[in-house]
Structures are given as C-alpha cells and as structure tokens.
Enzyme design. Sequence first.
Site, PDB file in Angstrom:
ATOM      1  CG  HIS A  50     -23.835  -8.261  -5.615  1.00 44.32           C
ATOM      2  ND1 HIS A  50     -23.769  -7.675  -7.124  1.00 44.32           N
ATOM      3  CD2 HIS A  50     -24.471  -6.720  -4.566  1.00 44.32           C
ATOM      4  CE1 HIS A  50     -23.443  -5.845  -6.781  1.00 44.32           C
ATOM      5  NE2 HIS A  50     -23.692  -6.076  -5.171  1.00 44.32           N
ATOM      6  CD  GLU A  52     -24.801 -12.182  -9.664  1.00 40.10           C
ATOM      7  OE1 GLU A  52     -24.799 -12.038 -10.822  1.00 40.10           O
ATOM      8  OE2 GLU A  52     -24.659 -11.834  -8.820  1.00 40.10           O
ATOM      9  CB  CYS A  77     -21.886  -6.589 -10.709  1.00 43.80           C
ATOM     10  SG  CYS A  77     -21.907  -7.111  -9.637  1.00 43.80           S
TER      11      CYS A  77
END
Length: 144
Positions: A50, A52, A77
């Site tokens: 992801h 991040e 998320c």
Amino acid sequence: MDLFMKCAIEEAEEGLQEGGIPIGAVLVRGGRIIGRGRNRRVQCNDPLLHAEIDCLRNVGRIRNYAGCTLYSTLMPCYFCAGAAVQFGIGKVVAGESANFPGAREFLESHGVEVLDLDLDICKTMMYAFIEAHPQLWYEDIGVL
C-alpha cells in the site's frame, strides 16, 4: 493545499501512470519529507505494498517516529493505520475519505490526530479510477 499533500498527489499520479492504484503518501518530520511512496500492489505483485507501507519502507529504519506526520491521498485503511499506530506516528493528513472511509476512528482511538482535507483533486482521481477499474479497486480493499 500544502506542499506535502502535493507531493503525495504526485506519487499517486505516478502510480496511476505505471498502471497501479492512484494512492500516494509522504512522511514528514521537522518540516521536510523523509519518505515517499505509492500503492504498488499491481506493479510489484505484492498485496502488502500500500502507499503508506511503501512510504515507510522508503524511509527505512529510524529510531523514533514521534513528531512525524503521514500524508496520504486517501484515508488509510486498517492495515496502514495499524502501521501508523505501531510506530507512534502522531498525525495523519488524508486527501479524502469520500471514496473510502478508511480507519479514521481506529487512528483517533489510539491517539493519532487525523485531518481529512476533502480535496476535490483526490476525490476525482480516486473516483475515476474506481469507475474504470472496479475489480482492481475491490481487490485492493479486500471486497472480492
């Protein structure tokens, strides 16, 4: 919009040009960017990459994340929020949460300050991607 969110948007746009999901992130400490990343799940065939997480990997090991702010074009998320909580990142700035509400309540319940900028550029980019690639988006958020 500040420079840091603009840099996160640049990461998202680069990811989209690479054929990936347009989510970008930067980590800021002391008024400067110490890491950048983008969602590269498609490009690297890695379900954990992801934006991040890519950003944190690109920062590398640092002793302490206190005083850091994580900027992301989309509300993180639970997976990415968990990383922020685990490392003690004190603030998360999201470009938007209209297309995906993310884990704001989780972050706040763990003492992380969360700011949702509700930016049209982030909402439009994500919405257009979801409309064009629904299967890929639902895979990304674990809904398939």
